[in-house]
Scaffold this active site. Structure first.
Site, short mmCIF file in Angstrom:
data_model
loop_
_atom_site.label_atom_id
_atom_site.label_comp_id
_atom_site.label_asym_id
_atom_site.label_seq_id
_atom_site.Cartn_x
_atom_site.Cartn_y
_atom_site.Cartn_z
N GLY A 12 0.97 -1.02 0.26
CA GLY A 12 -0.08 0.25 0.08
C GLY A 12 0.88 1.39 -0.01
CD GLU A 170 -12.46 11.72 -0.30
OE1 GLU A 170 -12.10 10.57 -0.58
OE2 GLU A 170 -11.99 12.78 -0.58
P1 FAD Z 1 -3.05 0.18 2.36
O1 FAD Z 1 -3.26 1.51 1.36
O2 FAD Z 1 -4.37 -0.35 3.07
O3 FAD Z 1 -2.29 -0.94 1.79
C1 FAD Z 1 -2.18 -2.26 2.45
C2 FAD Z 1 -1.62 -3.28 1.62
O4 FAD Z 1 -1.65 -4.32 2.25
C3 FAD Z 1 -2.71 -3.55 0.29
O5 FAD Z 1 -1.75 -3.53 -0.84
C4 FAD Z 1 -3.26 -5.03 0.65
O6 FAD Z 1 -3.49 -5.77 -0.42
C5 FAD Z 1 -1.92 -5.55 1.34
N1 FAD Z 1 -2.35 -6.54 2.38
C6 FAD Z 1 -3.44 -6.57 3.04
N2 FAD Z 1 -3.59 -7.70 3.99
C7 FAD Z 1 -2.69 -8.43 3.50
C8 FAD Z 1 -2.33 -9.86 3.64
N3 FAD Z 1 -2.97 -10.45 4.60
N4 FAD Z 1 -1.23 -10.19 2.99
C9 FAD Z 1 -0.71 -9.47 2.03
N5 FAD Z 1 -0.92 -8.44 1.50
C10 FAD Z 1 -2.00 -7.92 2.43
N6 FAD Z 1 -5.92 9.24 2.87
C11 FAD Z 1 -5.38 10.71 2.43
O7 FAD Z 1 -4.29 11.16 3.15
N7 FAD Z 1 -5.96 11.26 1.51
C12 FAD Z 1 -7.49 10.86 0.98
O8 FAD Z 1 -7.75 11.26 0.05
C13 FAD Z 1 -7.71 9.67 1.26
N8 FAD Z 1 -8.82 9.08 0.85
C14 FAD Z 1 -9.49 7.88 1.10
C15 FAD Z 1 -10.52 7.39 0.67
C16 FAD Z 1 -11.09 6.38 0.95
C17 FAD Z 1 -12.29 5.70 0.32
C18 FAD Z 1 -10.46 5.51 2.04
C19 FAD Z 1 -11.01 4.26 2.39
C20 FAD Z 1 -9.23 5.87 2.48
C21 FAD Z 1 -8.77 6.98 2.30
N9 FAD Z 1 -7.67 7.75 2.63
C22 FAD Z 1 -6.89 8.78 2.36
C23 FAD Z 1 -6.81 6.95 3.95
C24 FAD Z 1 -5.80 6.04 2.94
O9 FAD Z 1 -6.29 5.17 1.93
C25 FAD Z 1 -5.07 5.25 4.21
O10 FAD Z 1 -4.66 5.73 5.31
C26 FAD Z 1 -4.03 4.43 3.41
O11 FAD Z 1 -4.34 3.40 2.37
C27 FAD Z 1 -3.04 3.62 4.49
O12 FAD Z 1 -1.94 3.04 3.55
P2 FAD Z 1 -1.55 1.50 4.15
O13 FAD Z 1 -0.04 1.24 3.34
O14 FAD Z 1 -1.28 1.49 5.65
O15 FAD Z 1 -2.46 0.43 3.69
P1 NAD Z 2 -13.82 8.29 10.21
O1 NAD Z 2 -13.38 7.57 11.47
O2 NAD Z 2 -12.81 9.33 9.68
O3 NAD Z 2 -15.23 8.54 9.95
C1 NAD Z 2 -15.97 7.51 10.35
C2 NAD Z 2 -17.57 8.22 10.66
O4 NAD Z 2 -18.56 7.32 11.12
C3 NAD Z 2 -17.56 9.01 11.88
O5 NAD Z 2 -18.06 10.64 11.64
C4 NAD Z 2 -18.23 8.45 12.96
O6 NAD Z 2 -19.02 9.35 13.89
C5 NAD Z 2 -19.24 7.80 12.24
N1 NAD Z 2 -19.70 6.48 12.84
C6 NAD Z 2 -19.19 5.74 13.82
N2 NAD Z 2 -20.01 5.03 14.17
C7 NAD Z 2 -21.11 4.96 13.85
C8 NAD Z 2 -22.27 4.37 13.84
N3 NAD Z 2 -22.85 3.32 14.56
N4 NAD Z 2 -23.41 4.73 13.09
C9 NAD Z 2 -23.26 6.05 12.24
N5 NAD Z 2 -22.20 6.42 12.07
C10 NAD Z 2 -21.01 5.90 12.79
O7 NAD Z 2 -13.39 6.90 9.01
P2 NAD Z 2 -13.36 6.90 7.54
O8 NAD Z 2 -14.29 7.96 7.01
O9 NAD Z 2 -13.41 5.65 7.00
O10 NAD Z 2 -11.82 7.43 7.28
C11 NAD Z 2 -10.89 6.63 7.67
C12 NAD Z 2 -9.41 7.33 7.63
O11 NAD Z 2 -9.14 7.73 6.48
C13 NAD Z 2 -9.65 8.92 8.38
O12 NAD Z 2 -8.20 8.93 9.03
C14 NAD Z 2 -9.84 9.75 7.14
O13 NAD Z 2 -9.14 11.04 7.56
C15 NAD Z 2 -9.06 9.16 5.99
N6 NAD Z 2 -9.84 9.57 4.68
C16 NAD Z 2 -9.17 10.65 4.22
C17 NAD Z 2 -9.74 11.18 3.24
C18 NAD Z 2 -9.46 12.27 2.56
O14 NAD Z 2 -8.31 13.26 3.23
N7 NAD Z 2 -9.92 12.93 1.49
C19 NAD Z 2 -10.65 10.60 2.54
C20 NAD Z 2 -11.36 9.40 3.14
C21 NAD Z 2 -10.68 8.88 4.04
#
Ligand code: FAD
Ligand code: NAD
Length: 403
Positions: A12, A170
């Site tokens: 990741g 988002e």
């Molecule tokens: P991950 O990106 O989750 O990568 C983990 C890797 O490990 C993956 O490749 C997976 O396949 C692999 N893996 C998992 N389990 C196993 C296993 N058992 N064996 C082998 N490989 C495995 N953060 C921001 O800063 N800006 C944003 O705009 C933002 N937008 C987001 C939007 C969404 C919808 C979501 C869900 C999250 C967003 N985040 C954002 C948060 C961000 O995506 C995470 O913080 C980030 O992905 C963490 O990086 P990581 O390397 O820890 O893990």
């Molecule tokens: P989050 O923890 O930021 O938000 C989860 C939301 O779910 C909170 O508002 C919480 O009050 C709500 N919630 C919790 N329990 C609930 C329940 N029982 N019923 C209804 N609502 C409930 O989690 P996320 O949005 O998945 O984000 C995860 C991480 O990824 C965060 O650190 C976030 O900053 C990051 N992220 C960043 C971006 C970006 O920078 N654009 C986009 C997506 C995620």
């Protein structure tokens, strides 16, 4: 002298960035670097809301690991990690057992369900690229089924999104754009579709700038999205979700699709690794090492660091994961050379939350942004992440350029 083995788990943002940084700092004959990942591709977790809504295809949010690693320095193993034991220094994978001199755990996040009954079984989660595809296909299946059944079941067309954090918002932004396309494609009258976001806290995007939040809610409501605020989801069933509206008051929302986006935890493998953890996240030392295990580094969402200014953990983000990776790579090299490790100091640049392709809100370096400006900023950030890992070739291959 035997070369040290650096074993990196997960490709990741955290794991892959660690490897990309290591391959710049370590000579071919100085260490054996092994990267283990479940798939032979990396997916952009930060784009999963788009793949989930169907506004990007799954192949657009992923790229081959081998496109960005130097295979003369890094051995890539496509395998699932099954268990980590830091006491015996053994990592069990579907491709056999590995040991290490330095271990980097970057196995990412999992959806947190807080033990709420039924969620594991009946809700979908924006957890990885295949889970995103499942959400997209499930919603399309509901639309397709509605349009072919003799007696229409309109509740198929209700989508509940649990959580109005950044992921939930988002995803809703993408859905707001995608629903009109789906209605057209499947001959579904738009007024039959209901999208409800259920949030436990008293506001959308708790803790974020209220003016920007107000803008986001207004934009999403203008696309027909409903908000139920201060009403936690307390149960999920095959028919929908139960929400708590007051001390003794509950409401059931019947829905064909429930997407759970209400928070994340670390990878469950951490819990049986022998490292002290909280919700599968490790409170790391200042140099990103696991307490008590000087040869183990934790990077990304599996790591927990306290922001001492506010006495709360830094949010798990890609931004921080990639910054941590730079420190982790440098610190491994420092240890190899017998030098001191350095402290990780996050350089937070702000947050931009997308509201669909051409709209967003952002708080960047103290400046508030909305609309097109924020949306362009979001694309710049997305492209920058590609650049940091794969340079210009990756930006040209996978970048976002439409304004
Ligand atoms: P991950 O990106 O989750 O990568 C983990 C890797 O490990 C993956 O490749 C997976 O396949 C692999 N893996 C998992 N389990 C196993 C296993 N058992 N064996 C082998 N490989 C495995 N953060 C921001 O800063 N800006 C944003 O705009 C933002 N937008 C987001 C939007 C969404 C919808 C979501 C869900 C999250 C967003 N985040 C954002 C948060 C961000 O995506 C995470 O913080 C980030 O992905 C963490 O990086 P990581 O390397 O820890 O893990
Ligand atoms: P989050 O923890 O930021 O938000 C989860 C939301 O779910 C909170 O508002 C919480 O009050 C709500 N919630 C919790 N329990 C609930 C329940 N029982 N019923 C209804 N609502 C409930 O989690 P996320 O949005 O998945 O984000 C995860 C991480 O990824 C965060 O650190 C976030 O900053 C990051 N992220 C960043 C971006 C970006 O920078 N654009 C986009 C997506 C995620």
């Amino acid at each position: 002298m035997k070369r040290p083995t650096i074993l990196v788990l997960g490709a990741g943002y955290g794991g892959l960035s660690t490897v990309v940084n290591l391959q710049k700092l370590v000579g071919t004959d100085e260490a054996d670097i092994i990267l283990v990942n479940k798939n032979d591709y990396h997916y952009e977790s930060t784009w999963l809301h788009e793949a989930s809504a169907g506004t990007l295809r799954p192949d657009q949010v992923r790229y081959d690991v081998k496109d960005v690693i130097n295979t003369s320095k890094v051995k890539f193993v496509k395998a699932t990690v099954d268990a980590i034991d830091v006491n015996t220094k053994k990592v069990a994978t579907s491709a056999g057992e590995y040991t290490y001199d330095y271990l980097v755990i970057g196995l990412g996040f999992e959806g947190e369900t807080f033990g709420i009954p039924g969620l594991d079984k009946y809700a979908l989660s924006i957890a990885n690229v295949n889970a995103a595809r499942q959400i997209r296909d499930h919603i399309e299946y509901q639309f397709a089924t509605w349009s072919t059944e003799e007696v229409h079941d309109d509740t198929r067309l209700t989508i509940v999104v649990g959580g109005a954090g950044f992921s939930g918002i988002e995803f809703l932004g993408e859905l707001g754009n995608r629903i009109p396309e789906l209605c057209k494609e499947y001959d579904v009258p738009k007024e039959k579709v209901r999208v409800v976001c259920v949030e436990a806290a008293p506001m959308v995007l708790p803790g974020f700038d209220p003016e920007l939040v107000e803008y986001a809610v207004r934009q999403l409501e203008s696309k027909g999205i409903e908000f139920s605020i201060g009403t936690p989801v307390v149960e999920a069933t095959p028919e929908g979700v139960k929400i708590k509206k007051g001390e003794e008051e509950f409401e059931f929302i019947t829905a064909g699709t429930v997407v759970w986006a209400a928070g994340v935890r670390g990878n469950r493998l951490i819990e049986s690794s022998g490292i002290e953890n909280m919700r599968a996240r490790v409170k790391v030392e200042k140099d990103m090492r696991a307490p008590g295990f000087p040869d183990v580094f934790i990077v990304g969402d599996c790591a927990l660091m306290i922001n001492e200014e506010v006495n709360r953990p830094y949010p798990p983000t890609a931004q921080i994961a990639m910054q941590q990776a730079v420190t982790v790579a440098k610190n491994i090299v420092a240890l190899m050379k017998g030098n001191e490790t350095e402290e990780f100091v996050p350089a937070l640049k702000g947050t931009v939350c997308s509201l669909g392709e051409h709209d967003a809100i952002g708080d960047v370096m103290g400046r508030k942004l909305t609309g097109t400006k924020a949306s362009i900023m979001k694309k710049v950030i997305d492209n920058r992440a590609l650049y940091m890992i794969g340079g210009i070739p990756l930006v040209l291959k996978k970048g976002k350029f439409s304004l």
